[in-house]
Write a protein that holds these residues in place. Sequence first.
Motif, PDB file in Angstrom:
ATOM      1  N   GLN A  29     -24.315  47.608   2.830  1.00 11.53           N
ATOM      2  CA  GLN A  29     -23.020  47.696   2.900  1.00 11.53           C
ATOM      3  C   GLN A  29     -22.219  49.150   3.846  1.00 11.53           C
ATOM      4  OE1 GLN A  29     -21.435  45.119   2.049  1.00 11.53           O
ATOM      5  NE2 GLN A  29     -22.261  44.430  -0.106  1.00 11.53           N
ATOM      6  N   GLY A  79     -14.372  32.804  -6.568  1.00 11.39           N
ATOM      7  CA  GLY A  79     -15.401  31.704  -5.843  1.00 11.39           C
ATOM      8  C   GLY A  79     -14.914  30.844  -4.809  1.00 11.39           C
ATOM      9  N   ARG A  80     -13.968  31.551  -4.267  1.00 10.72           N
ATOM     10  CA  ARG A  80     -13.349  30.615  -2.880  1.00 10.72           C
ATOM     11  C   ARG A  80     -13.493  31.443  -1.540  1.00 10.72           C
ATOM     12  NH1 ARG A  80      -8.366  27.290  -4.840  1.00 10.72           N
ATOM     13  NH2 ARG A  80      -9.034  26.494  -6.913  1.00 10.72           N
ATOM     14  N   GLY A  81     -13.027  30.771  -0.698  1.00  8.55           N
ATOM     15  CA  GLY A  81     -13.134  31.661   0.725  1.00  8.55           C
ATOM     16  C   GLY A  81     -12.045  32.768   0.748  1.00  8.55           C
ATOM     17  N   LEU A  82     -12.296  33.565   1.778  1.00 13.97           N
ATOM     18  CA  LEU A  82     -11.595  35.015   1.877  1.00 13.97           C
ATOM     19  C   LEU A  82     -10.376  34.681   2.921  1.00 13.97           C
ATOM     20  CD1 LEU A  82     -14.738  36.030   1.354  1.00 13.97           C
ATOM     21  CD2 LEU A  82     -13.753  37.939   2.518  1.00 13.97           C
ATOM     22  N   VAL A  83      -9.316  35.422   2.617  1.00 14.94           N
ATOM     23  CA  VAL A  83      -8.067  35.170   3.259  1.00 14.94           C
ATOM     24  C   VAL A  83      -8.005  36.445   3.861  1.00 14.94           C
ATOM     25  CG1 VAL A  83      -5.507  34.581   3.061  1.00 14.94           C
ATOM     26  CG2 VAL A  83      -7.251  33.477   1.678  1.00 14.94           C
ATOM     27  N   PHE A 121     -11.323  42.829  -0.221  1.00 14.48           N
ATOM     28  CA  PHE A 121     -12.496  43.485   0.442  1.00 14.48           C
ATOM     29  C   PHE A 121     -12.094  44.000   1.717  1.00 14.48           C
ATOM     30  CE2 PHE A 121     -16.209  41.708  -1.689  1.00 14.48           C
ATOM     31  CZ  PHE A 121     -15.466  40.493  -2.193  1.00 14.48           C
ATOM     32  N   PHE A 154     -18.676  43.790   5.443  1.00 15.97           N
ATOM     33  CA  PHE A 154     -17.737  43.742   4.402  1.00 15.97           C
ATOM     34  C   PHE A 154     -18.064  44.977   3.406  1.00 15.97           C
ATOM     35  CE2 PHE A 154     -14.736  40.061   4.795  1.00 15.97           C
ATOM     36  CZ  PHE A 154     -15.174  39.821   5.883  1.00 15.97           C
ATOM     37  N   GLY A 155     -17.225  45.420   2.507  1.00 17.15           N
ATOM     38  CA  GLY A 155     -17.510  46.372   1.463  1.00 17.15           C
ATOM     39  C   GLY A 155     -17.795  45.581   0.477  1.00 17.15           C
ATOM     40  N   TYR A 209     -21.807  33.858   6.376  1.00 22.21           N
ATOM     41  CA  TYR A 209     -22.172  34.816   5.422  1.00 22.21           C
ATOM     42  C   TYR A 209     -22.736  34.159   4.228  1.00 22.21           C
ATOM     43  CZ  TYR A 209     -18.464  37.494   8.595  1.00 22.21           C
ATOM     44  OH  TYR A 209     -17.873  38.004   9.508  1.00 22.21           O
ATOM     45  N   GLN A 215     -23.021  35.259   0.189  1.00 23.31           N
ATOM     46  CA  GLN A 215     -22.272  35.947  -0.946  1.00 23.31           C
ATOM     47  C   GLN A 215     -22.985  35.948  -2.145  1.00 23.31           C
ATOM     48  OE1 GLN A 215     -18.123  35.203  -1.854  1.00 23.31           O
ATOM     49  NE2 GLN A 215     -17.885  37.365  -2.267  1.00 23.31           N
ATOM     50  N   LEU A 269     -21.106  40.411   0.000  1.00 27.30           N
ATOM     51  CA  LEU A 269     -21.368  39.567   1.412  1.00 27.30           C
ATOM     52  C   LEU A 269     -21.944  40.150   2.445  1.00 27.30           C
ATOM     53  CD1 LEU A 269     -17.058  39.393   1.645  1.00 27.30           C
ATOM     54  CD2 LEU A 269     -18.751  37.204   2.112  1.00 27.30           C
ATOM     55  N   LEU A 313     -23.066  31.809  -2.692  1.00 23.90           N
ATOM     56  CA  LEU A 313     -21.979  31.074  -1.796  1.00 23.90           C
ATOM     57  C   LEU A 313     -22.167  31.311  -0.305  1.00 23.90           C
ATOM     58  CD1 LEU A 313     -19.327  29.573  -2.345  1.00 23.90           C
ATOM     59  CD2 LEU A 313     -18.168  31.826  -2.325  1.00 23.90           C
ATOM     60  N   LEU A 366     -20.431  31.157   3.185  1.00 22.62           N
ATOM     61  CA  LEU A 366     -19.348  31.077   3.768  1.00 22.62           C
ATOM     62  C   LEU A 366     -19.513  31.119   5.402  1.00 22.62           C
ATOM     63  CD1 LEU A 366     -17.389  33.860   1.445  1.00 22.62           C
ATOM     64  CD2 LEU A 366     -16.938  31.515   1.471  1.00 22.62           C
ATOM     65  N   PHE A 382     -11.477  31.810   7.049  1.00 20.95           N
ATOM     66  CA  PHE A 382     -12.716  31.392   5.938  1.00 20.95           C
ATOM     67  C   PHE A 382     -12.517  30.092   5.404  1.00 20.95           C
ATOM     68  CE2 PHE A 382     -15.736  34.875   5.562  1.00 20.95           C
ATOM     69  CZ  PHE A 382     -15.103  35.792   6.186  1.00 20.95           C
ATOM     70  N   GLY A 383     -13.767  29.199   5.433  1.00 17.96           N
ATOM     71  CA  GLY A 383     -13.819  27.913   4.850  1.00 17.96           C
ATOM     72  C   GLY A 383     -13.726  28.223   3.364  1.00 17.96           C
ATOM     73  N   PRO A 384     -13.743  27.026   2.431  1.00 19.67           N
ATOM     74  CA  PRO A 384     -13.911  27.547   0.933  1.00 19.67           C
ATOM     75  C   PRO A 384     -15.474  27.904   0.614  1.00 19.67           C
ATOM     76  CG  PRO A 384     -13.965  25.065   1.466  1.00 19.67           C
ATOM     77  CD  PRO A 384     -13.708  25.691   2.909  1.00 19.67           C
ATOM     78  N   ARG A 444     -21.420  25.990  -2.249  1.00 23.56           N
ATOM     79  CA  ARG A 444     -22.440  26.894  -3.391  1.00 23.56           C
ATOM     80  C   ARG A 444     -23.599  26.468  -3.455  1.00 23.56           C
ATOM     81  NH1 ARG A 444     -21.591  31.564  -6.122  1.00 23.56           N
ATOM     82  NH2 ARG A 444     -19.247  31.090  -6.443  1.00 23.56           N
TER      83      ARG A 444
END
Lengths: 110, 115
Positions: free
Chosen positions: A2, A40-44, A88, A100-101, B35, B37, B43, B88, B90, B106-108, B111
């Motif tokens: 990291q 549990g989803r993608g990053l924005v 993050f 990413f951190g 990536y 995760q 990540l 996960l 990504l 990013f996509g969803p 998993r």
Amino acid sequence: SQQGEEDPQALSIQEGENATMNCSYKTSINNLQWYRQNSGRGLVHLILIRSNEREKHSGRLRVTLDTSKKSSSLLITASRAADTASYFCATDLYTDKLIFGTGTRLQVFP
Amino acid sequence: KAGVTQTPRYLIKTRGQQVTLSCSPISGHRSVSWYQQTPGQGLQFLFEYFSETQRNKGNFPGRFSGRQFSNSRSEMNVSTLELGDSALYLCASSLPGLARYNEQFFGPGTRLTVL
């Protein structure tokens, strides 16, 4: 490994309060980005701040960068329950990779 | 404009099997990054593709590979799955230019569970 370490690891606040999270990194960077991830989803993407910038705003978000201390902070003002997420920072390590951190988990209670 | 799509969204495999994950970037985006995760490692950058060429690679074993097609769609493959590959995965796309300079979309995620 990291590059960024966020602090705190977890933060719980009430709606309307401000939330501040910090990111420290180890080497020189070109820029630093902040991202949000809902469970549990993608990053924005939130904000990108370049190494020659000291502060940047976007709506209720304020990001600062202190290259002498190798640190950045993300301030969310007037938090809402919808701000509950993990946040993050991501840096480039003066390489071609985006690293990413460890993230800060923010919980905003109504 | 449609966002980044990843298929499948969920996958269960057993140790020793191989898996292929797919990513369709935003129209016009030519850079695709992958990536992994996990709760323990966070990540981790896997690789980045641009114009069908791998531009960068993270510190993952050779069991992890990828490719990008002429329409910028990308696939990643993991062979001889191990329990520790449960994660996960990504995918992110961005405008031309190195990932570190640009906002990543990013996509969803997919998993993957390895049993």
